[in-house]
Every structure is written in structure tokens, then in C-alpha cells.
Design a protein around this motif. Structure first.
Motif, PDB file in Angstrom:
ATOM      1  N   ASN A  23       0.846  -1.190   0.000  1.00 35.79           N
ATOM      2  CA  ASN A  23       0.000   0.000   0.000  1.00 35.79           C
ATOM      3  C   ASN A  23       0.886   1.246   0.000  1.00 35.79           C
ATOM      4  OD1 ASN A  23      -2.598  -1.498   0.623  1.00 35.79           O
ATOM      5  ND2 ASN A  23      -1.430  -2.000   2.474  1.00 35.79           N
ATOM      6  N   ALA A  24       0.454   2.283  -0.721  1.00 36.26           N
ATOM      7  CA  ALA A  24       1.154   3.573  -0.691  1.00 36.26           C
ATOM      8  C   ALA A  24       0.127   4.655  -0.384  1.00 36.26           C
ATOM      9  CB  ALA A  24       1.849   3.845  -2.020  1.00 36.26           C
ATOM     10  N   TYR A  25       0.534   5.629   0.429  1.00 32.44           N
ATOM     11  CA  TYR A  25      -0.405   6.576   1.021  1.00 32.44           C
ATOM     12  C   TYR A  25      -0.146   7.992   0.524  1.00 32.44           C
ATOM     13  CZ  TYR A  25      -1.560   2.647   3.942  1.00 32.44           C
ATOM     14  OH  TYR A  25      -1.962   1.396   4.364  1.00 32.44           O
ATOM     15  N   PHE A  26      -1.224   8.662   0.090  1.00 31.11           N
ATOM     16  CA  PHE A  26      -1.131  10.006  -0.484  1.00 31.11           C
ATOM     17  C   PHE A  26      -2.233  10.887   0.085  1.00 31.11           C
ATOM     18  CE2 PHE A  26       0.918   7.181  -3.410  1.00 31.11           C
ATOM     19  CZ  PHE A  26       2.013   7.883  -3.858  1.00 31.11           C
ATOM     20  N   GLY A  27      -1.887  12.138   0.388  1.00 38.31           N
ATOM     21  CA  GLY A  27      -2.867  13.087   0.898  1.00 38.31           C
ATOM     22  C   GLY A  27      -3.737  13.637  -0.223  1.00 38.31           C
ATOM     23  N   ARG A  28      -4.990  13.869   0.093  1.00 39.27           N
ATOM     24  CA  ARG A  28      -5.920  14.405  -0.906  1.00 39.27           C
ATOM     25  C   ARG A  28      -5.664  15.880  -1.222  1.00 39.27           C
ATOM     26  NH1 ARG A  28     -10.642  11.786  -2.551  1.00 39.27           N
ATOM     27  NH2 ARG A  28     -11.064   9.774  -1.565  1.00 39.27           N
ATOM     28  N   LYS A  29      -4.842  16.556  -0.426  1.00 38.16           N
ATOM     29  CA  LYS A  29      -4.539  17.950  -0.772  1.00 38.16           C
ATOM     30  C   LYS A  29      -3.892  18.034  -2.149  1.00 38.16           C
ATOM     31  CE  LYS A  29      -1.078  20.217   1.022  1.00 38.16           C
ATOM     32  NZ  LYS A  29      -0.359  20.704  -0.197  1.00 38.16           N
ATOM     33  N   ASP A  30      -2.985  17.115  -2.434  1.00 36.11           N
ATOM     34  CA  ASP A  30      -2.375  17.030  -3.757  1.00 36.11           C
ATOM     35  C   ASP A  30      -3.246  16.130  -4.634  1.00 36.11           C
ATOM     36  OD1 ASP A  30       0.144  18.555  -3.316  1.00 36.11           O
ATOM     37  OD2 ASP A  30       0.442  17.007  -1.798  1.00 36.11           O
ATOM     38  N   ALA A  31      -4.445  16.622  -4.932  1.00 37.46           N
ATOM     39  CA  ALA A  31      -5.470  15.783  -5.561  1.00 37.46           C
ATOM     40  C   ALA A  31      -5.086  15.339  -6.965  1.00 37.46           C
ATOM     41  CB  ALA A  31      -6.803  16.537  -5.596  1.00 37.46           C
ATOM     42  N   GLN A  32      -4.516  16.254  -7.763  1.00 34.48           N
ATOM     43  CA  GLN A  32      -4.120  15.866  -9.120  1.00 34.48           C
ATOM     44  C   GLN A  32      -3.033  14.804  -9.063  1.00 34.48           C
ATOM     45  OE1 GLN A  32      -2.603  19.039 -11.604  1.00 34.48           O
ATOM     46  NE2 GLN A  32      -2.947  17.872 -13.483  1.00 34.48           N
ATOM     47  N   GLN A  33      -2.093  14.954  -8.146  1.00 38.45           N
ATOM     48  CA  GLN A  33      -1.052  13.945  -7.979  1.00 38.45           C
ATOM     49  C   GLN A  33      -1.666  12.595  -7.629  1.00 38.45           C
ATOM     50  OE1 GLN A  33       2.870  14.405  -5.702  1.00 38.45           O
ATOM     51  NE2 GLN A  33       1.548  13.487  -4.152  1.00 38.45           N
ATOM     52  N   TYR A  34      -2.591  12.583  -6.691  1.00 34.41           N
ATOM     53  CA  TYR A  34      -3.239  11.329  -6.298  1.00 34.41           C
ATOM     54  C   TYR A  34      -3.913  10.657  -7.492  1.00 34.41           C
ATOM     55  CZ  TYR A  34      -7.267   8.545  -4.867  1.00 34.41           C
ATOM     56  OH  TYR A  34      -8.233   7.574  -4.789  1.00 34.41           O
ATOM     57  N   LEU A  35      -4.683  11.425  -8.275  1.00 33.87           N
ATOM     58  CA  LEU A  35      -5.385  10.849  -9.422  1.00 33.87           C
ATOM     59  C   LEU A  35      -4.409  10.342 -10.480  1.00 33.87           C
ATOM     60  CD1 LEU A  35      -8.264  13.473  -9.778  1.00 33.87           C
ATOM     61  CD2 LEU A  35      -8.442  11.142  -8.849  1.00 33.87           C
ATOM     62  N   ILE A  36      -3.323  11.066 -10.698  1.00 35.59           N
ATOM     63  CA  ILE A  36      -2.320  10.656 -11.680  1.00 35.59           C
ATOM     64  C   ILE A  36      -1.603   9.396 -11.232  1.00 35.59           C
ATOM     65  CG2 ILE A  36      -0.017  11.308 -12.540  1.00 35.59           C
ATOM     66  CD1 ILE A  36      -1.147  14.107 -13.061  1.00 35.59           C
ATOM     67  N   VAL A  37      -1.200   9.350  -9.972  1.00 35.03           N
ATOM     68  CA  VAL A  37      -0.498   8.162  -9.467  1.00 35.03           C
ATOM     69  C   VAL A  37      -1.416   6.944  -9.522  1.00 35.03           C
ATOM     70  CG1 VAL A  37       0.578   7.119  -7.438  1.00 35.03           C
ATOM     71  CG2 VAL A  37       1.060   9.509  -8.024  1.00 35.03           C
ATOM     72  N   LYS A  38      -2.650   7.128  -9.141  1.00 31.66           N
ATOM     73  CA  LYS A  38      -3.614   6.018  -9.182  1.00 31.66           C
ATOM     74  C   LYS A  38      -3.747   5.464 -10.604  1.00 31.66           C
ATOM     75  CE  LYS A  38      -8.429   5.003  -7.966  1.00 31.66           C
ATOM     76  NZ  LYS A  38      -9.710   5.611  -7.514  1.00 31.66           N
ATOM     77  N   LYS A  39      -3.839   6.340 -11.587  1.00 33.33           N
ATOM     78  CA  LYS A  39      -3.974   5.916 -12.984  1.00 33.33           C
ATOM     79  C   LYS A  39      -2.695   5.247 -13.484  1.00 33.33           C
ATOM     80  CE  LYS A  39      -5.701   5.693 -17.170  1.00 33.33           C
ATOM     81  NZ  LYS A  39      -6.527   4.497 -17.509  1.00 33.33           N
ATOM     82  N   ALA A  40      -1.533   5.813 -13.148  1.00 40.49           N
ATOM     83  CA  ALA A  40      -0.261   5.234 -13.594  1.00 40.49           C
ATOM     84  C   ALA A  40      -0.048   3.842 -13.013  1.00 40.49           C
ATOM     85  CB  ALA A  40       0.900   6.156 -13.198  1.00 40.49           C
ATOM     86  N   VAL A  41      -0.387   3.663 -11.744  1.00 39.98           N
ATOM     87  CA  VAL A  41      -0.240   2.349 -11.097  1.00 39.98           C
ATOM     88  C   VAL A  41      -1.152   1.320 -11.761  1.00 39.98           C
ATOM     89  CG1 VAL A  41      -0.788   1.132  -8.944  1.00 39.98           C
ATOM     90  CG2 VAL A  41       0.629   3.183  -8.902  1.00 39.98           C
TER      91      VAL A  41
ATOM     92  N   ILE B  18      -3.718   4.571  -1.528  1.00 40.77           N
ATOM     93  CA  ILE B  18      -4.680   4.906  -0.484  1.00 40.77           C
ATOM     94  C   ILE B  18      -4.713   6.415  -0.271  1.00 40.77           C
ATOM     95  CG2 ILE B  18      -5.398   4.459   1.882  1.00 40.77           C
ATOM     96  CD1 ILE B  18      -5.169   1.910   0.185  1.00 40.77           C
ATOM     97  N   PRO B  19      -5.865   7.066  -0.536  1.00 42.99           N
ATOM     98  CA  PRO B  19      -5.971   8.510  -0.269  1.00 42.99           C
ATOM     99  C   PRO B  19      -6.328   8.766   1.190  1.00 42.99           C
ATOM    100  CG  PRO B  19      -8.002   7.732  -1.262  1.00 42.99           C
ATOM    101  CD  PRO B  19      -7.096   6.527  -1.166  1.00 42.99           C
ATOM    102  N   VAL B  20      -5.773   9.830   1.745  1.00 38.81           N
ATOM    103  CA  VAL B  20      -6.024  10.207   3.140  1.00 38.81           C
ATOM    104  C   VAL B  20      -6.539  11.645   3.146  1.00 38.81           C
ATOM    105  CG1 VAL B  20      -4.986  10.500   5.420  1.00 38.81           C
ATOM    106  CG2 VAL B  20      -4.239   8.611   3.944  1.00 38.81           C
ATOM    107  N   PRO B  21      -7.590  11.924   3.922  1.00 36.39           N
ATOM    108  CA  PRO B  21      -8.194  13.264   3.913  1.00 36.39           C
ATOM    109  C   PRO B  21      -7.208  14.380   4.254  1.00 36.39           C
ATOM    110  CG  PRO B  21      -9.625  11.706   5.039  1.00 36.39           C
ATOM    111  CD  PRO B  21      -8.340  10.990   4.788  1.00 36.39           C
TER     112      PRO B  21
END
Length: 277
Positions: free
Chosen positions: A140-158, A168-171
């Protein structure tokens, strides 16, 4: 807590824990309560928790704040140790990118929002994360939702590259006055810091107004009008995008990300909220 200073040490640590569940929290250091919330989430659900502390030069443009980016290794290590982290990976950039020729990029999703003014940023993000994912093989890898574009991009790339890692997004973690916690908040002057909570206030006003079928331009106006009541705020963008392609929408008829970037003096802050129809 082990401190891993180079890739060789990191690979040795990984090989010794290959059969265990591993939670990775990638950071650029100067850790704060937002990072701790990621670590706490990782600690709940993994046998091993690893935090990377690395100010990644490949995601900074030539006129950005790489050299000035805040660093405090001693404080970071204490936060990690107190939070029960098993290992911290903090490599030297020259060793980590020695004779480096290979980069990882993504089409389309990088071109909007922050990517419009930071054209190499997400290439750098995906490159460093690809290296970290290969080194540590996290479950599992954990990313904050503040960097929302980063989270969506990483999720798609993975997903596209079949990494087999759960993203895993964290509020968003906020100060008492609503300002999203960020390492860059230390750049704000006292006056700018007092002004910056206008971002969350504007987003909350937008959140209370948003509804299915609403025109995006009407929502954007509500948010912008609120931000513009603060004279120190210089809006870079306020946008409403879909959460799959990160493209602007005209009408809110699907799940969207409402995101903004605003400057206070030389400090660029981002914030957002997600809305599900």
C-alpha cells in the motif's frame, strides 16, 4: 527505526521483509500533522511502514523553490520514530539519480490544473515514485488528498503499469482556522498567514452551493468571488474537472474535483474538494 541512506541499503532492507505487508509514505520531508496522518493510516494496516524523505529535484522547474524548500532531518526523524515507522529512506540526490536517463510520464492527465504552469512536475513525481515502488515493493502507498491531481495521476499510472499496489488517499489535514497544512505554509508572512484561510472558506462556500446539474462556471464564480475579498490573494486557477481525465466540465453531471491554486506573495498554495453525484 532504521535510517536507509542509499539504494543498496534500501534493497537489503526490502529483501529482509519481502513476505510482509509494506506501507510506503512518500514525502519530501519537513513533516507535519498531515504527513503523520498518512503514517498513522499506514501503521494501522501494514506489518512494515517505510517513509521516504527526499526533496526530489526532478519535479521542480528551473524557477521553483528546490534549493529553498524547507528541510529539518532531525525533526522529521523524531516524528517518524514517535509514530512507529520501521524505516526512513533519505537518499542523496546525486546517488539516487546517478547517470539517470529514464523518466516516466503520463498523457493528458498532467496537462491541466497544476500541470499547466509546472510542465515537468508530474514527470518528476512519477519517476521518483516508480523508483520507490520498485525498491520497496509496497503493498500500500499513502497520499494526501490535498495534492489531488497527484493522487489521481499516481492512481492511474499504477493501474496502467500493473504495479499491483493499492493507492490509499487520506483526507486533508487542516489547521484550526481551516488552512490546509502544507510544508510551504512556513513561507507565508504573518499577514499572508492570516489571509490564507480564505481558501478553505471559499471552498466551503462552494461545497454548500454545489449540486448535480449546476453549471461549473457558476460554482467557480462563487469560489472566486469569495477569494477576491482577500486583497493578498492572487488566483492562479479555480477549476472544476472530472476525476477520470482531469478535464474541465461545463455541467456538474459526474464526479468532479473542485481545485484551486492561489498565491500569497511568492507562496503558492493549493486546496480542493471532491464531489460525488
Amino acid at each position: 527505526m532504521k535510517v536507509l541512506r542509499n539504494v543498496e541499503d534500501a534493497l537489503e532492507f526490502t529483501n529482509g521483509n519481502y513476505q510482509k505487508t509494506v506501507g510506503l509514505v512518500p514525502t519530501m520531508g519537513y513533516l507535519h500533522a498531515g504527513h503523520k496522518s498518512l503514517i498513522d493510516e499506514a501503521r494501522k494496516n501494514n506489518d512494515i511502514v517505510i517513509v521516504s524523505i527526499f526533496v526530489n529535484p526532478t519535479q521542480f522547474g528551473p524557477n521553483e523553490d528546490y534549493d529553498a524548500y524547507p528541510r529539518d532531518e532531525k525533526r522529521d526523524f523524531k516524528l517518524c520514530e514517535d509514530a512507529g515507522v520501521d524505516a526512513v529512506f533519505t537518499p542523496d540526490a546525486k546517488e539516487f539519480y546517478k547517470n539517470h536517463k529514464t523518466y516516466v510520464t503520463i498523457e493528458d492527465l498532467k496537462d491541466n490544473l497544476c500541470g499547466k504552469t509546472r510542465p515537468i512536475h508530474f514527470r518528476g513525481v512519477l519517476t521518483v515514485l516508480t523508483k520507490l515502488f520498485h525498491i520497496f515493493r509496497p503493498t500500500n502507498a499513502y497520499f494526501g488528498r490535498k495534492d489531488a491531481q497527484q493522487y489521481l495521476i499516481v492512481k492511474k499510472a499504477v493501474e496502467d503499469l500493473n504495479f499491483g499496489i493499492n493507492i490509499i488517499p487520506v483526507p486533508i489535514k487542516r489547521e484550526d482556522d481551516g488552512l490546509a497544512i502544507s510544508s510551504r505554509n512556513v513561507y507565508l508572512s504573518d499577514e499572508e498567514r492570516k489571509a490564507a484561510p480564505i481558501l478553505n472558506k471559499a471552498l466551503e462556500k462552494g461545497k454548500s452551493s454545489i449540486k448535480k446539474g449546476m453549471k461549473a462556471e457558476d460554482l467557480i464564480k462563487i469560489i472566486k468571488d469569495e477569494i477576491e475579498t482577500e486583497k493578498l490573494a492572487d488566483i492562479e486557477y479555480v477549476q472544476v474537472v472530472d476525476t477520470k481525465e482531469i478535464k474541465d466540465v461545463d455541467v456538474i453531471d459526474r464526479d468532479v474535483l473542485v481545485a484551486l491554486a492561489v498565491r500569497f506573495g511568492n507562496t503558492r498554495l493549493i486546496d480542493n474538494f471532491f464531489y460525488e453525484v
